[in-house]
Design an enzyme around this catalytic site. Structure first.
Site, mmCIF file in Angstrom:
data_model
loop_
_atom_site.group_PDB
_atom_site.id
_atom_site.type_symbol
_atom_site.label_atom_id
_atom_site.label_comp_id
_atom_site.label_asym_id
_atom_site.label_seq_id
_atom_site.Cartn_x
_atom_site.Cartn_y
_atom_site.Cartn_z
ATOM 1 N N GLU A 51 53.232 64.013 139.811
ATOM 2 C CA GLU A 51 52.930 62.677 139.288
ATOM 3 C C GLU A 51 53.385 61.564 140.232
ATOM 4 O O GLU A 51 52.757 60.511 140.300
ATOM 5 C CB GLU A 51 53.576 62.474 137.908
ATOM 6 C CG GLU A 51 52.957 63.308 136.804
ATOM 7 C CD GLU A 51 53.621 64.661 136.617
ATOM 8 O OE1 GLU A 51 53.329 65.355 135.619
ATOM 9 O OE2 GLU A 51 54.458 65.039 137.490
ATOM 10 N N PHE A 113 60.085 66.998 121.462
ATOM 11 C CA PHE A 113 59.803 67.663 122.739
ATOM 12 C C PHE A 113 59.004 66.734 123.657
ATOM 13 O O PHE A 113 57.994 66.167 123.263
ATOM 14 C CB PHE A 113 59.021 68.966 122.493
ATOM 15 C CG PHE A 113 58.611 69.674 123.747
ATOM 16 C CD1 PHE A 113 59.562 70.247 124.581
ATOM 17 C CD2 PHE A 113 57.269 69.764 124.111
ATOM 18 C CE1 PHE A 113 59.184 70.901 125.745
ATOM 19 C CE2 PHE A 113 56.881 70.419 125.268
ATOM 20 C CZ PHE A 113 57.843 70.993 126.087
ATOM 21 N N GLN A 114 59.489 66.582 124.880
ATOM 22 C CA GLN A 114 58.884 65.736 125.920
ATOM 23 C C GLN A 114 58.721 64.273 125.478
ATOM 24 O O GLN A 114 57.769 63.596 125.864
ATOM 25 C CB GLN A 114 57.541 66.312 126.381
ATOM 26 C CG GLN A 114 57.702 67.606 127.175
ATOM 27 C CD GLN A 114 56.463 68.023 127.934
ATOM 28 O OE1 GLN A 114 55.341 67.705 127.545
ATOM 29 N NE2 GLN A 114 56.639 68.750 129.031
ATOM 30 N N LYS A 163 50.081 59.670 121.046
ATOM 31 C CA LYS A 163 48.959 60.615 121.057
ATOM 32 C C LYS A 163 48.025 60.412 119.874
ATOM 33 O O LYS A 163 46.798 60.524 120.010
ATOM 34 C CB LYS A 163 49.487 62.060 121.068
ATOM 35 C CG LYS A 163 48.361 63.093 121.187
ATOM 36 C CD LYS A 163 48.860 64.523 121.345
ATOM 37 C CE LYS A 163 47.668 65.473 121.523
ATOM 38 N NZ LYS A 163 48.119 66.875 121.714
ATOM 39 N N MET A 466 66.835 57.541 161.116
ATOM 40 C CA MET A 466 67.404 56.208 160.947
ATOM 41 C C MET A 466 68.842 56.277 160.452
ATOM 42 O O MET A 466 69.694 55.485 160.883
ATOM 43 C CB MET A 466 66.550 55.377 159.977
ATOM 44 C CG MET A 466 66.993 53.927 159.868
ATOM 45 S SD MET A 466 66.878 53.030 161.438
ATOM 46 C CE MET A 466 65.170 52.484 161.380
#
Length: 561
Positions: A51, A113-114, A163, A466
């Site tokens: 993602e 969940f999630q 959802k 760097m």
């Protein structure tokens, strides 16, 4: 007409002219993905490997086109994986809409969940964030999100949709979205006052930032610089707004800016700041920055006025409009002596590097010669980023994509993918260090899956270059955790992910490899082996003034004394 929430999402995307989405499916966003399946003819969906890659790709798409980039993710880890990409877009004022879906409304706040509060998590790094809990609010919320993302100072907006909203039905009526001209909030008296300052100046210097790119002010900027006969420097974000081959151009300003730009800004009597925010990487010691000059700042965001550096006068407005109005009131000026002094600086302090071995500056110069500056260059963050900014001659805007404000390692490959999708006829090249490449190298699989002919140049010095440079100069050469002592073969990694790969270790191999990669029309990785102690110069030490810019020769002289 009655539509589901998922259908409304896609209809609203069509309203906004969106035809490309970057994302990754998951449980809570399945209704939208099911609708995407049914509307494959209307949308190109690029499924990235992670993602974060989707967010960076949407960012690269937006930076290279000026359109709003769109990314999607599911709830929980899907949405949190977008966070770094959203923050990168926020810091660099990139228009983006991130659409996430959360658990059903009755389950919110119950550690489902999630489930995460992604709107809360991203509040400090978005222009605005929404949680849509009623399908009746969905269309209007999405329209607001796009308007906020693209107007004023652009930036990312998050829309989190439960959802059950994506499954619910409600009436939908299509709306026509019209482009709006930026509202003029400044007056003719303000323009007149700025003109007076400019006419009174004997040693003007123009400092150009990312706002010049965003506003599309390149034409007006060129006319302005030539009218007032002033040298022009740019920031990392301002690259390409002013032609890097123009005789008035002096190079980048700041920590790794040219001596000409840094000394010129330190000696000017009027600093004209166009779409820039006086970042610490630009100013060095803010108390001594442009201490001999009055400062005129033009910016669309009033919050940037007097934030980092005290200025003398400001116009808050769209830079393209303001410059257009200034150009109408200005007459041709002549600063012959000042320009001659700046020209002498350019001759006395050119950028330089070691020519007896393979170096990153040489590779970038060869790329510039082969492409004639007509490529979209993205970078990751570190030495290679600075070398790209210094040695590639950017001639037009929206051709340099880099994480300037957040400094995100792993940004470039996703951004390059987004730019290539948006600009299929342009050559898109990402320049990465080996440390940065490790962050998101899985996105090579995305490039090969969609047969995107990007070129991934990995500058491999087997160290975090760097950070090592700072350890050498400021930390008594304590190379703590910056040396890669492993056996990773980047060419084999690329080949295993479906890309071609070429290893380069000599200067003579650079041009042939670049030509082969360009001609292949396939994703190609070029691994370039350079020495571990190559350094980026010029440099300004942290907290020092721009007038204290030093290079390798200065260090050598200092070590003798």
């Amino acid at each position: 007409m009655q539509l589901t929430g998922a259908q409304i999402v896609l209809e609203c995307l069509k309203e906004q002219g969106v035809d490309t989405v970057f994302g990754y499916p998951g449980g809570t966003i399945l209704n939208i993905y099911d609708e995407l399946y049914k509307q494959q003819d209307n949308f190109l969906h690029i499924r990235t490997s992670h993602e974060q890659g989707a967010a960076h790709a949407a960012d690269g798409y937006a930076r290279s086109t000026g359109k709003v980039g769109v990314c999607m993710a599911t709830s929980g880890p899907g949405s949190t994986n977008l966070v770094t990409g959203i923050a990168s877009a926020y810091m660099d004022s990139v228009p983006m809409v991130a659409i996430t879906c959360n658990v059903n409304l009755p389950l919110l706040g119950k550690d489902t969940f999630q489930e995460v509060d992604i709107a809360g998590i991203t509040m400090p790094i978005t222009k605005h964030g929404y949680i849509v809990k009623d399908v009746k609010d969905l269309a209007e919320t999405l329209r607001k999100a796009f308007k906020i993302a693209r107007t004023g100072r652009p930036g990312p907006v998050l829309v989190d949709i439960t959802k059950d909203v994506t499954a619910a039905h409600c009436d939908y009526r299509k709306e026509k979205i019209s482009e709006e001209e930026p509202e003029k909030k400044y007056t003719s008296d303000e323009i007149a006052a700025a003109v007076k300052m400019i006419k009174a100046s004997k040693r003007p210097f123009i400092y150009v930032g990312g706002g010049a790119v965003i506003s599309g002010a390149s034409k007006e900027l060129k006319e302005f610089a030539e009218l007032i006969d002033a040298p022009v420097c740019d920031t990392l974000m301002g690259k390409g707004a002013f032609d890097g081959t123009h005789k008035l151009y002096t190079g980048m300003i700041g920590m790794h800016g040219t001596k000409t730009s840094n000394f010129g800004v330190s000696e000017c009597d009027l600093l004209i700041t166009l779409g820039a925010r006086f970042s610490d990487r630009v100013t060095g010691n803010a108390k001594t920055f442009a201490s001999k000059a009055k400062i005129l700042q033009i910016d669309i965001d009033a919050a940037e006025i007097n934030k980092n550096v005290r200025i003398n006068y400001a116009i808050v407005g769209d830079l393209k409009q303001v410059l257009g109005d200034l150009n109408e009131k200005l007459e041709k000026m002549d600063h012959k002596e000042w320009i001659a002094k700046i020209s002498d600086y350019k001759k006395k302090f050119p950028l330089s590097y070691e020519t007896d071995k393979l170096t990153c500056p040489y590779i970038i110069e060869e790329l510039d010669k082969l492409t004639k500056g007509d490529a979209i260059i993205s970078t990751d963050v570190g030495q290679h980023q600075m070398w790209a900014a210094q040695y590639y001659k950017f001639r037009s805007p929206r051709t340099f994509l880099t994480s300037g404000g957040l400094g995100t390692m792993g940004y470039g490959l996703g951004a390059c993918i987004g730019a290539q999708v948006a600009n299929p006829d342009k050559l898109c090249v990402n320049i990465a260090g080996d440390g940065c490449f490790r962050m998101n190298m899985n996105e090579l699989a995305t490039a090969s899956r969609y047969n995107l002919p990007i070129i991934e140049i990995v500058i491999n010095n087997n160290v975090l270059g760097m950070v090592r440079q700072w350890q050498t100069l400021f930390y008594s050469q304590h190379y703590s955790q910056t040396i890669f002592e492993d056996k990773v073969d980047y060419c084999k990694v690329a080949e295993s992910l479906g890309c071609d790969a070429i290893r380069i270790s000599k200067k003579s191999e650079v041009a042939p490899a670049l030509k082969k990669a360009i001609a292949s029309k396939k994703p190609v990785l070029l691994e370039c082996i350079i020495e571990e102690d190559d350094k980026v110069f010029p440099m300004v030490s942290p907290g020092a003034s721009l007038s204290e810019t030093f290079d390798a020769k200065d260090l050598a002289e200092k070590s003798k004394n």
